[in-house]
Design a protein around this motif. Structure first.
Motif, PDB file in Angstrom:
ATOM      1  N   VAL A  58       0.491  -1.059  -0.056  1.00 29.07           N
ATOM      2  CA  VAL A  58      -0.247  -0.467   0.155  1.00 29.07           C
ATOM      3  C   VAL A  58       0.708   1.176   0.131  1.00 29.07           C
ATOM      4  CG1 VAL A  58      -1.511   1.304   0.993  1.00 29.07           C
ATOM      5  CG2 VAL A  58      -1.711  -1.958   1.539  1.00 29.07           C
ATOM      6  N   GLY A  76       0.663   5.712  -0.288  1.00 32.19           N
ATOM      7  CA  GLY A  76       0.247   7.282  -0.780  1.00 32.19           C
ATOM      8  C   GLY A  76       0.709   8.252  -0.599  1.00 32.19           C
ATOM      9  N   ASP A  77       0.039   9.350  -1.397  1.00 30.06           N
ATOM     10  CA  ASP A  77       0.417  10.530  -2.488  1.00 30.06           C
ATOM     11  C   ASP A  77       2.047  10.104  -2.489  1.00 30.06           C
ATOM     12  OD1 ASP A  77      -0.178  12.906  -2.008  1.00 30.06           O
ATOM     13  OD2 ASP A  77       0.578  13.075   0.493  1.00 30.06           O
ATOM     14  N   SER A  78       2.033   9.648  -3.322  1.00 31.07           N
ATOM     15  CA  SER A  78       3.486   8.670  -3.956  1.00 31.07           C
ATOM     16  C   SER A  78       3.455  10.413  -4.882  1.00 31.07           C
ATOM     17  CB  SER A  78       3.562   6.930  -4.987  1.00 31.07           C
ATOM     18  OG  SER A  78       2.258   7.263  -5.764  1.00 31.07           O
ATOM     19  N   ILE A 114      -3.028   2.131  -4.647  1.00 33.78           N
ATOM     20  CA  ILE A 114      -2.584   3.010  -4.560  1.00 33.78           C
ATOM     21  C   ILE A 114      -3.637   3.874  -3.412  1.00 33.78           C
ATOM     22  CG2 ILE A 114      -0.580   3.402  -5.934  1.00 33.78           C
ATOM     23  CD1 ILE A 114      -2.362   4.536  -8.451  1.00 33.78           C
ATOM     24  N   LEU A 115      -2.600   4.600  -2.649  1.00 32.49           N
ATOM     25  CA  LEU A 115      -3.982   5.409  -2.056  1.00 32.49           C
ATOM     26  C   LEU A 115      -5.050   6.910  -2.581  1.00 32.49           C
ATOM     27  CD1 LEU A 115      -3.172   4.976   1.722  1.00 32.49           C
ATOM     28  CD2 LEU A 115      -4.743   3.677  -0.569  1.00 32.49           C
ATOM     29  N   ASN A 142      -1.885  10.030  -6.789  1.00 30.62           N
ATOM     30  CA  ASN A 142      -1.138   9.141  -7.463  1.00 30.62           C
ATOM     31  C   ASN A 142      -0.033  10.188  -8.659  1.00 30.62           C
ATOM     32  OD1 ASN A 142      -2.507   7.106  -5.961  1.00 30.62           O
ATOM     33  ND2 ASN A 142      -4.269   7.860  -7.658  1.00 30.62           N
ATOM     34  N   GLY A 184      -7.211  10.945  -5.375  1.00 30.66           N
ATOM     35  CA  GLY A 184      -6.770  12.232  -4.082  1.00 30.66           C
ATOM     36  C   GLY A 184      -7.770  13.319  -4.709  1.00 30.66           C
ATOM     37  N   PHE A 201     -10.960   1.472   1.333  1.00 29.90           N
ATOM     38  CA  PHE A 201      -9.518   2.192   1.281  1.00 29.90           C
ATOM     39  C   PHE A 201     -10.166   3.512   0.249  1.00 29.90           C
ATOM     40  CE2 PHE A 201      -8.966  -0.684  -2.437  1.00 29.90           C
ATOM     41  CZ  PHE A 201      -8.715   0.008  -3.355  1.00 29.90           C
TER      42      PHE A 201
END
Length: 273
Positions: A100, A102-104, A141-142, A145, A177, A273
């Motif tokens: 997992v 996030g915010d990548s 992916i949260l 991205n 997001g 998620f």
């Protein structure tokens, strides 16, 4: 190749493989049980730059190797790095590993581009190598991205180029997001986020049909996943949750879908998620 190949919407019996080319070409995907033994070929003679192939009729919990290209050219694959694993049948009790992130997409704001994103991926690959060589079964992916506004170019440089080494063999399940919505729109399911991903709208991967790629659900083994849009889709709950919790007459479409989806699963584990 300018993007991919990458894996979408995995099920026990099917997989979607996508890639992008810098010129219009035909579409060819070959797959089989081993590199050098890709015994089945799927072709599409339509000239296009966005290539999307649904591979169906597969065996559950099975590893397949593949290659992609055109009728005349192989662009990638037919090696040990290009493969996909079909899901186990829903309800199967087994050990499952999930990666997992996030915010990548924030890596695009750093002075050295997306070097940090590459370091994250390399740390993951090093961990897999030092822990028995067993990679994650799926990748979530949260959101956020692709910074800063989720344009098509930012998705290419901030996600598909940075994480290409894992996207070719890990099924990717995304949610958006707030940074996706400088260029995309959930009510119309348009823009680079919706163009980039192939997501279940009609319960193709389990759960209850959502009718939209903005939020959806899927099953893997004995786990049920519900993917939600936290920014561009109404999160309205019932006006009086004490007496009208789930579903609610005054709740929004995503809220009521989630109520029905969660009520409809008998899986041992549930993740949102």
């Amino acid at each position: 190749l300018t993007r991919g190949p990458y894996l979408q919407m995995g099920t026990p019996r099917s997989m979607v493989v996508r890639w992008r080319t810098n010129s219009y070409t035909t579409t060819r995907l070959a797959y089989g049980s081993a590199p050098g033994g890709l015994s089945t070929t799927l072709n599409d003679g339509t000239l296009k730059t966005e290539h999307e192939v649904l591979v169906s009729g597969l065996s559950a919990a099975t590893k397949y190797y593949y290659e992609v290209g055109s009728a005349s050219t192989t662009l990638a694959g037919n090696d040990t790095a290009h493969y996909f694993n079909t899901s186990p049948p829903a309800g199967t009790q087994r050990r499952t590993r999930i990666w997992v992130i996030g915010d990548s997409g924030a890596c695009a704001e750093s002075a050295d581009g997306c070097t940090e994103g590459g370091l994250v991926m390399n740390q993951y690959l090093n961990w897999v190598s030092s822990n028995g060589g067993n990679p994650a079964d799926l990748l979530l992916i949260l959101g956020d991205n692709a910074y800063t506004t989720g344009t098509d170019a930012q998705y290419t440089t901030g996600l598909f180029e940075v994480f290409g080494d894992v996207l070719r063999n890990h099924v990717l399940w995304p949610v958006p997001g707030n940074h996706e919505f400088g260029a995309s729109d959930s009510p119309t399911q348009s823009g680079p986020y919706y163009d980039a991903f192939t997501l279940p709208t009609a319960a193709e991967s389990g759960g209850i049909a959502s009718g939209t790629e903005a939020y959806y659900s899927f099953d893997f083994a004995n786990i049920h996943f519900a993917a939600l849009d936290s920014h561009d889709t109404s999160r309205l709950a019932p006006a009086n949750p004490d007496t009208n919790i789930c579903p609610g007459d005054s709740g929004g479409a995503m809220y009521n879908w989630l109520c029905n989806d969660l009520a409809g699963t008998s899986q041992d584990w549930i993740f949102t998620f």
